[in-house]
Scaffold this motif. Structure first.
Motif, PDB file in Angstrom:
ATOM      1  N   ILE A   1       0.875  12.659   4.508  1.00  0.00           N
ATOM      2  CA  ILE A   1       1.606  13.093   3.312  1.00  0.00           C
ATOM      3  C   ILE A   1       2.760  13.985   3.763  1.00  0.00           C
ATOM      4  O   ILE A   1       2.797  14.437   4.899  1.00  0.00           O
ATOM      5  CB  ILE A   1       0.693  13.861   2.316  1.00  0.00           C
ATOM      6  N   GLY A   2       3.681  14.223   2.838  1.00  0.00           N
ATOM      7  CA  GLY A   2       4.798  15.106   3.166  1.00  0.00           C
ATOM      8  C   GLY A   2       6.109  14.347   3.268  1.00  0.00           C
ATOM      9  O   GLY A   2       6.139  13.128   3.403  1.00  0.00           O
ATOM     10  N   LEU A   3       7.185  15.109   3.176  1.00  0.00           N
ATOM     11  CA  LEU A   3       8.544  14.570   3.333  1.00  0.00           C
ATOM     12  C   LEU A   3       9.075  15.006   4.690  1.00  0.00           C
ATOM     13  O   LEU A   3       8.397  15.711   5.433  1.00  0.00           O
ATOM     14  CB  LEU A   3       9.436  15.102   2.197  1.00  0.00           C
ATOM     15  N   SER A   4      10.295  14.571   5.021  1.00  0.00           N
ATOM     16  CA  SER A   4      10.839  14.981   6.317  1.00  0.00           C
ATOM     17  C   SER A   4      12.339  15.254   6.277  1.00  0.00           C
ATOM     18  O   SER A   4      12.960  15.339   7.323  1.00  0.00           O
ATOM     19  CB  SER A   4      10.500  13.940   7.387  1.00  0.00           C
ATOM     20  N   TRP A   5      12.896  15.471   5.089  1.00  0.00           N
ATOM     21  CA  TRP A   5      14.352  15.672   5.037  1.00  0.00           C
ATOM     22  C   TRP A   5      14.778  17.015   5.625  1.00  0.00           C
ATOM     23  O   TRP A   5      15.863  17.135   6.180  1.00  0.00           O
ATOM     24  CB  TRP A   5      14.886  15.511   3.611  1.00  0.00           C
ATOM     25  N   ALA A   6      13.936  18.051   5.492  1.00  0.00           N
ATOM     26  CA  ALA A   6      14.350  19.383   5.967  1.00  0.00           C
ATOM     27  C   ALA A   6      13.888  19.656   7.392  1.00  0.00           C
ATOM     28  O   ALA A   6      14.457  20.496   8.084  1.00  0.00           O
ATOM     29  CB  ALA A   6      13.814  20.471   5.040  1.00  0.00           C
ATOM     30  N   CYS A   7      12.833  18.955   7.797  1.00  0.00           N
ATOM     31  CA  CYS A   7      12.317  19.123   9.163  1.00  0.00           C
ATOM     32  C   CYS A   7      11.715  17.792   9.566  1.00  0.00           C
ATOM     33  O   CYS A   7      10.949  17.200   8.807  1.00  0.00           O
ATOM     34  CB  CYS A   7      11.249  20.218   9.209  1.00  0.00           C
ATOM     35  N   SER A   8      12.057  17.304  10.739  1.00  0.00           N
ATOM     36  CA  SER A   8      11.442  16.061  11.194  1.00  0.00           C
ATOM     37  C   SER A   8      11.146  16.175  12.686  1.00  0.00           C
ATOM     38  O   SER A   8      11.768  16.965  13.383  1.00  0.00           O
ATOM     39  CB  SER A   8      12.345  14.864  10.914  1.00  0.00           C
ATOM     40  N   GLY A   9      10.170  15.381  13.131  1.00  0.00           N
ATOM     41  CA  GLY A   9       9.765  15.482  14.529  1.00  0.00           C
ATOM     42  C   GLY A   9       8.681  16.536  14.638  1.00  0.00           C
ATOM     43  O   GLY A   9       7.616  16.394  14.047  1.00  0.00           O
ATOM     44  N   ASP A  10       8.967  17.612  15.344  1.00  0.00           N
ATOM     45  CA  ASP A  10       7.960  18.652  15.539  1.00  0.00           C
ATOM     46  C   ASP A  10       8.133  19.763  14.488  1.00  0.00           C
ATOM     47  O   ASP A  10       9.013  20.612  14.612  1.00  0.00           O
ATOM     48  CB  ASP A  10       8.069  19.233  16.945  1.00  0.00           C
ATOM     49  N   CYS A  11       7.292  19.723  13.471  1.00  0.00           N
ATOM     50  CA  CYS A  11       7.361  20.733  12.397  1.00  0.00           C
ATOM     51  C   CYS A  11       6.022  21.434  12.275  1.00  0.00           C
ATOM     52  O   CYS A  11       5.597  21.819  11.177  1.00  0.00           O
ATOM     53  CB  CYS A  11       7.768  20.074  11.096  1.00  0.00           C
ATOM     54  N   ASP A  12       5.351  21.579  13.390  1.00  0.00           N
ATOM     55  CA  ASP A  12       4.053  22.260  13.412  1.00  0.00           C
ATOM     56  C   ASP A  12       4.285  23.782  13.438  1.00  0.00           C
ATOM     57  O   ASP A  12       5.419  24.264  13.340  1.00  0.00           O
ATOM     58  CB  ASP A  12       3.245  21.753  14.618  1.00  0.00           C
ATOM     59  N   VAL A  13       3.219  24.496  13.633  1.00  0.00           N
ATOM     60  CA  VAL A  13       3.208  25.930  13.373  1.00  0.00           C
ATOM     61  C   VAL A  13       4.190  26.720  14.252  1.00  0.00           C
ATOM     62  O   VAL A  13       4.799  27.687  13.782  1.00  0.00           O
ATOM     63  CB  VAL A  13       1.751  26.449  13.481  1.00  0.00           C
ATOM     64  N   ALA A  14       4.400  26.291  15.485  1.00  0.00           N
ATOM     65  CA  ALA A  14       5.314  27.045  16.359  1.00  0.00           C
ATOM     66  C   ALA A  14       6.733  27.029  15.804  1.00  0.00           C
ATOM     67  O   ALA A  14       7.456  28.036  15.844  1.00  0.00           O
ATOM     68  CB  ALA A  14       5.292  26.461  17.780  1.00  0.00           C
ATOM     69  N   HIS A  15       7.117  25.877  15.246  1.00  0.00           N
ATOM     70  CA  HIS A  15       8.462  25.761  14.677  1.00  0.00           C
ATOM     71  C   HIS A  15       8.624  26.686  13.458  1.00  0.00           C
ATOM     72  O   HIS A  15       9.716  27.210  13.220  1.00  0.00           O
ATOM     73  CB  HIS A  15       8.706  24.309  14.275  1.00  0.00           C
ATOM     74  N   TYR A  16       7.556  26.890  12.706  1.00  0.00           N
ATOM     75  CA  TYR A  16       7.628  27.756  11.520  1.00  0.00           C
ATOM     76  C   TYR A  16       7.535  29.235  11.902  1.00  0.00           C
ATOM     77  O   TYR A  16       7.704  30.108  11.045  1.00  0.00           O
ATOM     78  CB  TYR A  16       6.537  27.359  10.495  1.00  0.00           C
ATOM     79  N   TYR A  17       7.260  29.483  13.175  1.00  0.00           N
ATOM     80  CA  TYR A  17       7.237  30.859  13.671  1.00  0.00           C
ATOM     81  C   TYR A  17       8.568  31.242  14.309  1.00  0.00           C
ATOM     82  O   TYR A  17       9.003  32.395  14.248  1.00  0.00           O
ATOM     83  CB  TYR A  17       6.115  31.011  14.714  1.00  0.00           C
ATOM     84  N   ASP A  18       9.193  30.236  14.908  1.00  0.00           N
ATOM     85  CA  ASP A  18      10.314  30.491  15.804  1.00  0.00           C
ATOM     86  C   ASP A  18      11.643  30.607  15.057  1.00  0.00           C
ATOM     87  O   ASP A  18      12.536  29.780  15.218  1.00  0.00           O
ATOM     88  CB  ASP A  18      10.368  29.364  16.847  1.00  0.00           C
ATOM     89  N   TRP A  19      11.763  31.596  14.214  1.00  0.00           N
ATOM     90  CA  TRP A  19      13.011  31.902  13.505  1.00  0.00           C
ATOM     91  C   TRP A  19      12.915  33.343  13.041  1.00  0.00           C
ATOM     92  O   TRP A  19      11.846  33.944  13.084  1.00  0.00           O
ATOM     93  CB  TRP A  19      13.212  30.967  12.305  1.00  0.00           C
TER      94      TRP A  19
END
Ligand code: TNX
Length: 524
Positions: A420-438
């Motif tokens: 489930i889910g969309l991918s327009w704002a994030c695609s490829g690797d959108c796991d937890v590290a990516h949501y931390y790294d900003w």
């Protein structure tokens, strides 16, 4: 030491055997409202421990947990932050002291993480309930640490929302933004009481008609969205339940776009200048369950539009203790095409005057900052140019709410194979590290902490059905996002976060929170 998320400001292991919670333990509450926090904590720990954990006042023994609210207790470098708390745990007892009810509540959530993971279990477990010997001082970077639930595309029942509130409170989330209306559905009952004398709109049609619709199955999710709506009593019960857990509910009615559900329910809104001009064949807009965006809008040239806004937002204001109401404002593409940028801006300014007139501040998606805002209003940056958000902050005294889609949107697939889910704002690797790294201060260049209200992670629901799927998308990413709202930059580190998060997995599991246990974390 168990992993603590979000990372506290100071954690000092003091050595020695630590505190053991036993069946003799009581929760000793000191200071107005401390007993309420104690009652919640006792209710949380009773199922797993099987202990009575009575909440009492007065003197404590070395077997007790002491919960105190005392703004004068001395909070060192976080003195003056109402959410500050400290914890001291030794073999002679555990003391949690908050600068306010919220501070104490924060401390009790940290204490839960210091106990063995099974402390959050809903069935009894026999183990030693040890809290390590530790001294903690903590307070958040931002007061607004939000999540958003889009119950418009697919409804969540009251109990489902409460389940999300419980899990979010453990992560020290402080705001629940509820997206209550969109093209596909309308979820909050609006009564006709208090209608203006010349207002003949039947507001009860909003939920009667558009409470019964939702998003349809689509290329990303075959099941139709869930239908339903909250009565005003339901909504009040959510506000109360959240407030007990120090979460503030901010409701959103998205205008002028994302309004097909309103048009479908209220014939009078279908005027010549709306996205659905009434005809004899089709006097009201048909339900549209697609995931299209940007096609619907209210008629900015019709007085009915403003009568409608006045009534809906005045009921919402009366139901909502928060100082904010969210007015949406995003993706009004077709309206802007027809009435120009000026037409959109004039609409927003008139709508904001109505909401301000109700004694509330507004929040809106970044497009709405094309209009002039009022000092203290919020502008929620999600995508596109940062220019308007920056202008509103610098010139109008607005506050920035950071929700950059790429690192905040919880409806993005974790990776290409997430079902489930969309991918327009994030695609490829959108796991937890990516949501931390900003970092919050990097989202709108030149807008630093003094102008930032906080952080928010929205869960859009075109592809999400029910609370299990919602939790799967929210956790663990909201823990990464939330640490960005809580923890000072100097205390944040991706590798350290990953190590701490590993020991949060078993807590989520024991509490029954569905989460994605992806390969980036060595779950313990
Ligand atoms: C954009 S974010 C939208 C929503 C959609 C979302 C899907 C925003 C302000 N508008 O209407 O649900 O994308 O990810």
């Amino acid at each position: 030491m168990p992993g603590l998320v979000p990372n506290p400001l100071q954690v000092r292991a003091t050595g020695g055997p630590g505190f053991v919670l036993t069946k003799q333990a009581r929760i000793v509450a000191r200071g107005a409202d401390a007993d309420e926090v104690g009652v919640l904590m006792a209710a949380d720990l009773r199922p797993a421990t099987g202990f009575d954990l009575p909440v009492v006042a007065g003197r404590s023994t070395r077997r007790d947990v002491v919960l105190t609210i005392d703004p004068e207790a001395g909070f060192g470098e976080v003195e003056g932050n109402p959410e500050a708390y400290k914890i001291s745990s030794t073999a002679n007892g555990v003391k949690v002291t908050g600068a306010s009810r919220h501070g104490l509540f924060n401390g009790t959530q940290t204490l839960r993480q210091l106990l063995p993971a099974f402390a959050s279990s809903t069935v009894q477990v026999n183990t030693d309930w040890t809290v390590p010997a530790v001294s903690i001082l903590d307070a958040p970077r931002f007061s607004y640490r939000g999540i958003m639930l889009d119950v418009a595309r697919s409804f969540l029942e009251v109990d489902e929302v409460k389940q999300v509130i419980d899990a979010a409170a453990a992560a020290k989330i402080s705001v629940l933004h509820m997206h209550l209306a969109d093209d596909q559905g309308w979820r909050i009952d609006i009564t006709n009481s208090g209608r203006a004398a010349d207002d003949d709109i039947d507001y009860t049609a909003l939920t009667r008609v558009s409470g019964a619709t939702a998003v349809l199955g689509n290329p990303y999710q075959s099941a139709d969205g869930h239908t339903g709506f909250y009565t005003q009593d339901d909504y009040r019960s959510l506000v109360r339940y959240a407030a007990e857990r120090e979460i503030e509910i901010i409701p959103e009615i998205d205008i002028p776009g994302h309004t097909n559900a309103a048009l479908a329910a209220i014939p009078q809104l279908n005027t010549a200048g709306s996205s659905h001009p009434a005809t004899e064949d089709e006097p009201v807009a048909p339900h549209n369950g697609t995931i299209d965006v940007g096609y619907s809008y209210l008629d900015p040239t019709s007085e009915v539009t403003y009568t409608f806004i006045q009534h809906v937002f005045s009921q919402l204001a009366a139901l909502t203790p928060s100082e904010f109401l969210h007015v949406g404002g995003d993706e009004s593409h077709a309206m802007t095409q027809r009435y120009g940028h000026e037409g959109y801006v004039a609409f927003v300014e008139r709508a904001l005057a109505i909401v301000h007139g109700l004694g509330k501040k507004t929040i809106g998606w970044n497009e709405y900052a094309e209009a002039g805002l009022t000092a203290g209003d919020g502008v929620q940056y999600w995508a596109g140019t940062t220019e308007h958000a920056k202008r509103a902050v610098i010139e109008d005294g607005a506050k920035l709410l950071v929700s950059p889609g790429n690192t905040s949107y919880l409806d993005m697939k974790y990776h290409a194979k997430t079902p489930i889910g969309l991918s327009w704002a994030c695609s490829g690797d959108c796991d937890v590290a990516h949501y931390y790294d900003w970092s919050p201060q990097e989202v709108v260049a030149g807008v630093g902490d003094e102008h930032i209200l906080g952080t928010e992670a929205p869960l859009w629901s075109e592809t999400i059905r029910g609370v299990d799927q919602a939790e799967f998308m929210i956790f663990p990413r909201v823990l990464a996002h939330g640490e960005n709202g809580w923890t000072a930059e100097s205390r944040r580190s991706p590798s350290d976060f990953a190590a701490r998060l590993a020991s949060v997995g078993p807590r989520l599991a024991a509490a029954g929170t569905n989460f994605y246990d992806g390969p980036q974390i060595a779950w313990s």
